[in-house]
Scaffold this motif. Structure first.
Motif, PDB file in Angstrom:
ATOM      1  N   ALA A  27     158.774  68.249  63.046  1.00  0.00           N
ATOM      2  CA  ALA A  27     157.228  67.648  62.566  1.00  0.00           C
ATOM      3  C   ALA A  27     157.476  66.906  61.439  1.00  0.00           C
ATOM      4  CB  ALA A  27     156.329  68.822  62.503  1.00  0.00           C
ATOM      5  N   SER A  65     162.264  61.335  44.974  1.00  0.00           N
ATOM      6  CA  SER A  65     163.409  60.486  44.307  1.00  0.00           C
ATOM      7  C   SER A  65     162.692  59.281  43.662  1.00  0.00           C
ATOM      8  CB  SER A  65     164.332  59.945  45.514  1.00  0.00           C
ATOM      9  OG  SER A  65     163.729  59.199  46.344  1.00  0.00           O
ATOM     10  N   ARG A 128     162.847  77.034  65.542  1.00  0.00           N
ATOM     11  CA  ARG A 128     164.056  76.257  66.024  1.00  0.00           C
ATOM     12  C   ARG A 128     163.999  75.976  67.351  1.00  0.00           C
ATOM     13  NH1 ARG A 128     168.139  74.108  62.958  1.00  0.00           N
ATOM     14  NH2 ARG A 128     170.035  73.407  63.696  1.00  0.00           N
ATOM     15  N   ARG A 286     174.086  60.991  55.572  1.00  0.00           N
ATOM     16  CA  ARG A 286     173.466  62.131  56.119  1.00  0.00           C
ATOM     17  C   ARG A 286     173.650  62.085  57.851  1.00  0.00           C
ATOM     18  NH1 ARG A 286     169.004  63.928  53.832  1.00  0.00           N
ATOM     19  NH2 ARG A 286     167.698  64.153  55.662  1.00  0.00           N
ATOM     20  N   LEU A 293     171.327  70.582  69.295  1.00  0.00           N
ATOM     21  CA  LEU A 293     170.075  70.598  70.020  1.00  0.00           C
ATOM     22  C   LEU A 293     170.013  70.860  71.701  1.00  0.00           C
ATOM     23  CD1 LEU A 293     166.974  70.584  69.382  1.00  0.00           C
ATOM     24  CD2 LEU A 293     166.952  67.947  69.934  1.00  0.00           C
TER      25      LEU A 293
END
Ligand SMILES: Cc1cc2nc3c(=O)[nH]c(=O)nc-3n(C[C@H](O)[C@H](O)[C@H](O)COP(=O)(O)OP(=O)(O)OC[C@H]3O[C@@H](n4cnc5c(N)ncnc54)[C@H](O)[C@@H]3O)c2cc1C
Ligand SMILES: NC(=O)c1ccc[n+]([C@@H]2O[C@H](COP(=O)([O-])OP(=O)(O)OC[C@H]3O[C@@H](n4cnc5c(N)ncnc54)[C@H](O)[C@@H]3O)[C@@H](O)[C@H]2O)c1
Length: 496
Positions: A27, A65, A128, A286, A293
């Protein structure tokens, strides 16, 4: 995928607990957009999320940031006003700086929270998700069979092996740095990508002694060597950077109640060096949250960089399957506006919302790094253009070192390259470091997206004196190099 039972993990039921048309996993910006669009037509849509529901952008990304950068820019302007004959005494209250970052963040988060709170509770699942071998979604004590699945699980900071253990509490990432209650005295930032550059410069401007280390002699992933060199030159005026450094070890020294971080590295000349200070901000990239998953159980194949194969760049659909992977999760272009568009498109696709749905074409590549001067890339990169033998191109350039308004404002460091196609008189791409680059980038993105010619752009007025006049100089240089005599003005004449 409408299976009714399956072999599940020990703590999940063996029978399907609900059947839904659409399940959205994650989300963040992409997932929330998908859910909103899909819910306009279908009633049985669920959204599953682990952690905060206020998006990475608002909680630990774009917004905090930029809030930190805003404080840093105030400090920088005040500290450098002496050049203009205006003398200020600057006192930085680190606690207040960090508190404002969090207060304003809460303000932005409240809008998202209000939206999420308005969705029915039974459609939101906090937990999760994992996709099991039967293609069913396991989450908490539920086993969900979904006809269509939108994966919008985002990305997480990548931390080199062992660093978290070795650095312990002295390690920060973008997930934790905005929780600092005060400014540290000293900090190493590892990684000169968007995150590293923005935060290293912001903390420097706020009086923290920052050392930026990067593996390669490149900042913000710039692929045009001249722009890269210029960016390094402009940023080096205030930032201590050790580019081309190889980190050999990291760790912490504990002395009574105090901890100090250290980094051992070989600098670009091969000399062994050590840095010591309060903390290390790891900004080494990242990675998309997809490996664990279980998407392979839905028939999705990942390449060696965990990017899904057969991805539609328009909608996130995988081939012609019922699976969509959107936003940072697909590792295609990990930027906010892309996550937003992809989520919206996938949400419309899954509910066949042809009425009011507009599936946007893939956006013109466009990125901005909000350091000073800003770094912008639009359209094709120089290597991409060079690889295509069909593309006859010229590079129009302008330096901002002596550009009129830039000099007036004391922000005169920068270079813009525009790559333009000789045959079509169109802009292929551009790369830039310089003042007002965010606005110049938007104009160039508009020109590429709307297929404007160089002539169209030069027929548009440029107000005097603006930094944007630099863009006109570069466009005229393009025209000059193309030998198209629309306006035979000296490309450098409007520098003042
Ligand atoms: C410090 C920083 C600054 C940035 N600045 C900018 C900027 O200025 N401009 C810009 O365009 N972009 C910026 N970005 C990038 C931008 O924030 C991301 O591209 C964007 O937020 C991605 O949105 P998303 O919806 O794909 O993922 P997210 O918002 O990360 O949402 C993914 C959600 O899925 C959840 N999730 C993951 N796995 C599971 C699972 N198995 N089950 C259930 N839920 C799961 C996560 O917990 C998360 O809530 C920045 C990023 C960072 C970190
Ligand atoms: N303004 C923006 O749009 C913005 C701002 C922040 C983040 N982002 C998004 O977040 C993504 C991630 O940003 P990022 O800066 O973390 O990643 P990045 O991949 O852009 O940069 C990582 C940097 O770390 C360096 N590096 C990696 N391992 C290293 C090591 N062991 N030692 C030294 N250097 C090392 C790499 O050479 C690279 O320069 C970006 O790609 C962008 O999509 C966007």
């Amino acid at each position: 995928m409408n299976k009714q039972s399956g072999t599940t993990a020990d703590n999940t039921p063996h029978e399907v607990t609900r059947n839904v048309s659409v399940a959205v996993i994650g989300a963040g910006t992409a997932g929330q957009n998908s859910f909103r669009q899909a819910s306009k037509i279908k009633d049985d849509v669920v959204i599953i999320n682990e952690g905060f529901w206020t998006t990475t952008c608002v909680a630990v990304g774009c917004m905090p940031s930029k809030l930190l950068i805003a404080a840093a820019d105030r400090a920088h302007d005040a500290n450098h006003s002496g050049d203009f004959g205006v003398h200020a005494t600057v006192k930085i209250d680190g606690k207040q700086v960090m508190q404002r970052v969090r207060d304003e963040r809460s303000h932005f988060a409240s809008y998202i929270k209000k939206q999420v709170d308005s969705w029915p509770d039974h459609k939101k699942i906090d937990g999760r998700a994992h996709i099991n071998e039967q293609g069913l979604i396991e989450v908490n004590d539920e086993l969900i069979a979904a006809e269509q699945i939108i994966v919008a699980t985002g990305s997480s900071p990548f931390i080199p092996d062992g660093w978290a253990d070795k650095l312990g509490d002295t390690m920060l990432t973008s997930d934790s740095v905005f929780e600092l209650t005060d400014l540290p005295n000293s900090m190493a930032v590892v990684g000169a990508g968007a995150i590293g550059l923005e935060l290293a410069q912001a903390f420097t401007r706020l009086g923290v002694e920052v050392t930026l280390l990067n593996r390669v002699k490149q900042v913000a992933g710039l692929k045009d060597n001249d722009i890269n060199q210029k960016a390094i030159e402009c940023l080096s005026h205030e930032l201590t950077m050790h580019l081309g450094s190889k980190i050999t070890d990291v760790g912490q020294k504990v002395n009574k109640d105090t901890q100090t971080a250290f980094i051992e590295y070989e600098d670009s000349a091969g000399e062994s060096r050590q840095w010591q200070g309060d903390c290390v901000l790891v900004a080494t990239g990242r990675r998309n949250n997809i490996k664990q998953l279980g998407v392979e159980h839905l028939g999705v194949e990942l390449d060696d960089k965990n990017r899904p194969k057969n991805l539609s760049k328009k909608t996130g659909q995988i081939g012609d399957s019922d699976i969509y992977i959107v936003g940072d999760a697909n590792a295609h272009i990990p930027l906010l506006h892309v996550a937003s568009d992809e989520g919206y498109s996938a949400g419309n696709m899954v509910c066949e919302n042809t009425e009011d749905a507009y599936i946007r074409p893939p956006a013109t590549p466009f990125s901005i790094v909000f350091c000073s001067p800003q770094i912008v890339n639009v359209g094709m990169s120089l290597p991409e253009i060079q690889e295509d033998p069909e593309l006859e191109f010229v590079i129009g350039r302008v330096s901002f070192d002596n550009q009129g308004r830039s000099r007036v404002m004391g922000v005169n460091c920068g270079l813009l390259h525009i790559y333009a196609c000789k045959k079509t008189d169109r802009i292929l791409g551009a790369s830039m470091v310089g003042p007002d680059a965010e606005y110049i980038g938007h104009i160039l993105a508009t020109a590429i997206t709307n297929d404007l010619s160089i002539k169209d752009m030069l027929d548009t007025p440029f107000y005097h004196p603006t930094i944007l006049e630099g863009l006109r100089t570069a466009l005229r240089d393009v025209q000059d190099k193309m030998e198209i005599p629309y306006q035979s003005q000296d490309a450098q004449e409007d520098n003042f």
